[in-house]
Write a protein that holds these residues in place. Sequence first.
Motif, mmCIF file in Angstrom:
data_model
loop_
_atom_site.group_PDB
_atom_site.id
_atom_site.type_symbol
_atom_site.label_atom_id
_atom_site.label_comp_id
_atom_site.label_asym_id
_atom_site.label_seq_id
_atom_site.Cartn_x
_atom_site.Cartn_y
_atom_site.Cartn_z
ATOM 1 N N ALA A 93 -70.940 -87.204 -19.669
ATOM 2 C CA ALA A 93 -72.036 -87.280 -18.698
ATOM 3 C C ALA A 93 -71.601 -88.002 -17.427
ATOM 4 O O ALA A 93 -71.939 -87.587 -16.307
ATOM 5 N N ALA A 94 -70.839 -89.107 -17.585
ATOM 6 C CA ALA A 94 -70.366 -89.846 -16.411
ATOM 7 C C ALA A 94 -69.431 -88.990 -15.554
ATOM 8 O O ALA A 94 -69.525 -88.994 -14.320
ATOM 9 N N LEU A 95 -68.548 -88.248 -16.192
ATOM 10 C CA LEU A 95 -67.629 -87.397 -15.440
ATOM 11 C C LEU A 95 -68.374 -86.266 -14.730
ATOM 12 O O LEU A 95 -68.055 -85.923 -13.582
ATOM 13 N N MET A 96 -69.355 -85.697 -15.393
ATOM 14 C CA MET A 96 -70.122 -84.626 -14.759
ATOM 15 C C MET A 96 -70.939 -85.159 -13.578
ATOM 16 O O MET A 96 -71.071 -84.484 -12.544
ATOM 17 N N LEU A 97 -71.482 -86.371 -13.709
ATOM 18 C CA LEU A 97 -72.205 -86.965 -12.591
ATOM 19 C C LEU A 97 -71.263 -87.236 -11.420
ATOM 20 O O LEU A 97 -71.619 -87.007 -10.251
ATOM 21 N N GLY A 98 -70.052 -87.726 -11.735
ATOM 22 C CA GLY A 98 -69.074 -87.929 -10.672
ATOM 23 C C GLY A 98 -68.701 -86.636 -9.983
ATOM 24 O O GLY A 98 -68.583 -86.577 -8.748
ATOM 25 N N ALA A 99 -68.525 -85.576 -10.764
ATOM 26 C CA ALA A 99 -68.212 -84.273 -10.162
ATOM 27 C C ALA A 99 -69.362 -83.787 -9.291
ATOM 28 O O ALA A 99 -69.145 -83.247 -8.194
ATOM 29 N N GLY A 100 -70.597 -83.974 -9.761
ATOM 30 C CA GLY A 100 -71.744 -83.558 -8.963
ATOM 31 C C GLY A 100 -71.839 -84.311 -7.652
ATOM 32 O O GLY A 100 -72.159 -83.727 -6.600
ATOM 33 N N TRP A 101 -71.565 -85.627 -7.683
ATOM 34 C CA TRP A 101 -71.600 -86.407 -6.450
ATOM 35 C C TRP A 101 -70.546 -85.917 -5.462
ATOM 36 O O TRP A 101 -70.821 -85.763 -4.268
ATOM 37 N N PHE B 119 -69.153 -82.901 -5.358
ATOM 38 C CA PHE B 119 -69.495 -81.548 -4.907
ATOM 39 C C PHE B 119 -70.635 -81.553 -3.884
ATOM 40 O O PHE B 119 -70.592 -80.815 -2.892
ATOM 41 N N LEU B 120 -71.650 -82.367 -4.121
ATOM 42 C CA LEU B 120 -72.877 -82.286 -3.333
ATOM 43 C C LEU B 120 -72.917 -83.251 -2.153
ATOM 44 O O LEU B 120 -73.708 -83.036 -1.226
ATOM 45 N N VAL B 121 -72.097 -84.296 -2.191
ATOM 46 C CA VAL B 121 -72.162 -85.303 -1.134
ATOM 47 C C VAL B 121 -70.837 -85.430 -0.392
ATOM 48 O O VAL B 121 -70.763 -85.217 0.828
ATOM 49 N N THR B 122 -69.785 -85.759 -1.107
ATOM 50 C CA THR B 122 -68.521 -86.076 -0.449
ATOM 51 C C THR B 122 -67.893 -84.850 0.213
ATOM 52 O O THR B 122 -67.462 -84.898 1.366
ATOM 53 N N VAL B 123 -67.802 -83.761 -0.530
ATOM 54 C CA VAL B 123 -67.161 -82.558 0.018
ATOM 55 C C VAL B 123 -67.943 -81.995 1.216
ATOM 56 O O VAL B 123 -67.341 -81.698 2.259
ATOM 57 N N PRO B 124 -69.266 -81.823 1.138
ATOM 58 C CA PRO B 124 -69.986 -81.347 2.336
ATOM 59 C C PRO B 124 -69.819 -82.267 3.536
ATOM 60 O O PRO B 124 -69.729 -81.794 4.672
ATOM 61 N N ARG B 125 -69.803 -83.583 3.296
ATOM 62 C CA ARG B 125 -69.625 -84.510 4.417
ATOM 63 C C ARG B 125 -68.263 -84.314 5.066
ATOM 64 O O ARG B 125 -68.136 -84.316 6.304
#
Length: 382
Positions: free
Chosen positions: A22-30, A32-38
Amino acid sequence: MSGPAPQRRNRPAALVAAALGAALMLGAGWLFLVTVPRALDEEREFASAAGCPVVRVSAECRHSVAATVTSVVADHKHRSTYYWLGFDPVPNGPQAPAPLRVKMDGSTPVFAAVQPGAMAQLTYWHGEIRYVEYRDLRQYTSADPRGGYRLPFAAALVLLFVGGAALRGAHWWAQRATEPPAAEPWRLTVPLASALLLACCAFGTPWVAGGVPTALLLTAAGAVPVLAGAAWLTRRHRRRTTDTIRVTPLLPAGRECFPGRVLGEVPYSHEGFGYLVAAPGLLASTPDPTGHLARHPVPRTLTPVRVRPPYWTDPGPRPAPGSQVVECRDGATPVYVVTEQRYTAWVLGALTRSPGGGGVRQGERSGEEGVARWGGRRAEAR
């Protein structure tokens, strides 16, 4: 002495794997959705930024200043080399600017061409030096925003695959807590190995692709052979209906002492007794490597059921690689005799008893033949 019940032993492993996944999936989501678009937005802004007007300098546009090269340094640290250029900007006002030290992105082309005393142009954007120009050469600095999405995007893909493997492992451990134990480690190792291969492939795609869609396509293309191989291995393992090992009992010619343990909720299972003594009509455990002292024979009520590989849910310490388990019953109590593969036949032979310790009774001979006919694969050297 038996270990904890499989349910109690598997529950912590399932919880840890689930929390990690769960922690790894949350990190991947962050990512994908925040760092990469920025990072992508910053790259697009930099590419579309125009030069600043002469009368007004702004952080939103690019502006250049002239500077004199004061130092050219290649700094070697921990098997890595960092390339630094020192500059003394040309004063453009009443106050002289402070000297600068800029980290370059590689050793070419500007770093390799300039010498102290040369004049160069430093281009700023959002308050940072983004590239250095010398004559007709241009080299970007470590603050270059182009491709800044690649590292977080690659990390997100890795976290996605590894997190998925951790969740698959948690599901596997949870099933083992409610189902009878089965020596099927491939249910864990095949998905884990597939996830690691996919993660390695995915980590490299952003660096060779021209953008996020292309990297995703390359990752999907690389996943096809990995998933096909995993499906083939899964199908091959599922065709095996049993993990019982076929072993022909061998009656010891004399007294034989070898490494082994008797495990189970029975009075003749003792901690620290790491050797077995096998002889015609005798199987005993002992802490003595010579087999002479403190021998505790197993009772005549101990009956072999089958030979199999070790299970992760077996009681006692984890056996050495290549060990086998003679699964037995003493009435309704399960008992496990663990030894090396080459000694398993002696254990079976010692458990086929006869009055006075010699020969094999007719009824026991039929049991021996039944043991020899157990289904499954033959014992192989591991």
